[in-house]
Enzyme design. Structure first.
Site, PDB file in Angstrom:
ATOM      1  N   CYS A 193       0.467  -1.599  -0.578  1.00  0.00           N
ATOM      2  CA  CYS A 193      -0.182  -0.284  -0.558  1.00  0.00           C
ATOM      3  C   CYS A 193       1.083   1.324   0.118  1.00  0.00           C
ATOM      4  CB  CYS A 193      -1.139  -0.183   1.318  1.00  0.00           C
ATOM      5  SG  CYS A 193       0.319  -0.331   2.660  1.00  0.00           S
TER       6      CYS A 193
ATOM      7  N   ASP B   2       2.126   2.645   2.837  1.00  0.00           N
ATOM      8  CA  ASP B   2       2.885   3.379   3.474  1.00  0.00           C
ATOM      9  C   ASP B   2       3.827   3.056   4.601  1.00  0.00           C
ATOM     10  OD1 ASP B   2      -0.508   3.905   3.490  1.00  0.00           O
ATOM     11  OD2 ASP B   2      -1.646   2.689   4.997  1.00  0.00           O
TER      12      ASP B   2
ATOM     13  N   CYS C 291      -2.621   3.077   7.959  1.00  0.00           N
ATOM     14  CA  CYS C 291      -3.592   3.005   8.048  1.00  0.00           C
ATOM     15  C   CYS C 291      -3.905   2.631   9.902  1.00  0.00           C
ATOM     16  CB  CYS C 291      -4.490   1.718   7.002  1.00  0.00           C
ATOM     17  SG  CYS C 291      -3.628   0.402   7.703  1.00  0.00           S
TER      18      CYS C 291
ATOM     19  N   CYS D  19      -0.336  -5.229   7.434  1.00  0.00           N
ATOM     20  CA  CYS D  19       0.117  -3.528   8.566  1.00  0.00           C
ATOM     21  C   CYS D  19       0.886  -4.231   9.431  1.00  0.00           C
ATOM     22  CB  CYS D  19      -1.876  -2.857   9.079  1.00  0.00           C
ATOM     23  SG  CYS D  19      -2.571  -2.948   7.490  1.00  0.00           S
TER      24      CYS D  19
HETATM   25  S1  FES Z   1      -3.162  -0.877   4.198  1.00  0.00           S
HETATM   26 FE1  FES Z   1      -0.808   0.385   4.742  1.00  0.00          FE
HETATM   27  S2  FES Z   1      -0.605  -0.228   6.434  1.00  0.00           S
HETATM   28 FE2  FES Z   1      -2.865  -0.895   6.655  1.00  0.00          FE
END
Ligand code: FES
Length: 128
Positions: free
Chosen positions: A37, A39, A63, A106
């Site tokens: 993602c 992140d 998230c 995550c």
């Molecule tokens: S959706 Fe990216 S770390 Fe949770």
């Protein structure tokens, strides 16, 4: 999507948010990007000379599950030896927070951050 009370508590009241001085030799730092993602989580461990984690911090551009995973892990890590820290897996975190399958990655980011922060501390202190 179902989220457990524990996951929501860590999301709404994250523990150990912040950062420490990366130049400090007692501080191991990791910055991990989740491939799924994009992140990002930064996790830091202050480790005593005898290899015990005495303080923790994290920040995440991620998230709610990433926030909760970092918060839980930083609580668990305090007082552990680096060997005990490396035994914490994303499965432990995902199980404790009851993460839904779509959010398990995550917690993987947090496991990787713990491993890299320990390795950073080891490198800085000639232990690798
Ligand atoms: S959706 Fe990216 S770390 Fe949770």
């Amino acid at each position: 999507m179902f989220f457990s009370e524990k996951m929501l508590d860590h999301f709404e009241h994250p523990r150990n948010v912040g950062s420490m001085d990366e130049a400090d030799l007692s501080v191991g730092t990791a910055t991990i990007t989740a491939t799924q993602c994009g992140d990002v989580t930064k996790l830091q461990l202050r480790i005593s000379d005898d290899g015990r984690i005495v303080d923790t911090r994290f920040k995440t551009f991620g998230c709610g599950a990433a926030i909760a995973s970092g918060s839980l892990a930083t609580e668990w890590l305090k007082g552990k030896t680096v060997e005990e820290a490396l035994a914490i897996t994303n499965a432990h975190i995902a199980q404790e927070l009851e993460l839904p399958p779509a959010k398990v990655h995550c917690s993987v980011m947090t496991e990787e951050a713990v491993r890299d922060a320990v390795n950073d501390w080891k490198k800085k202190n000639g232990k690798l």
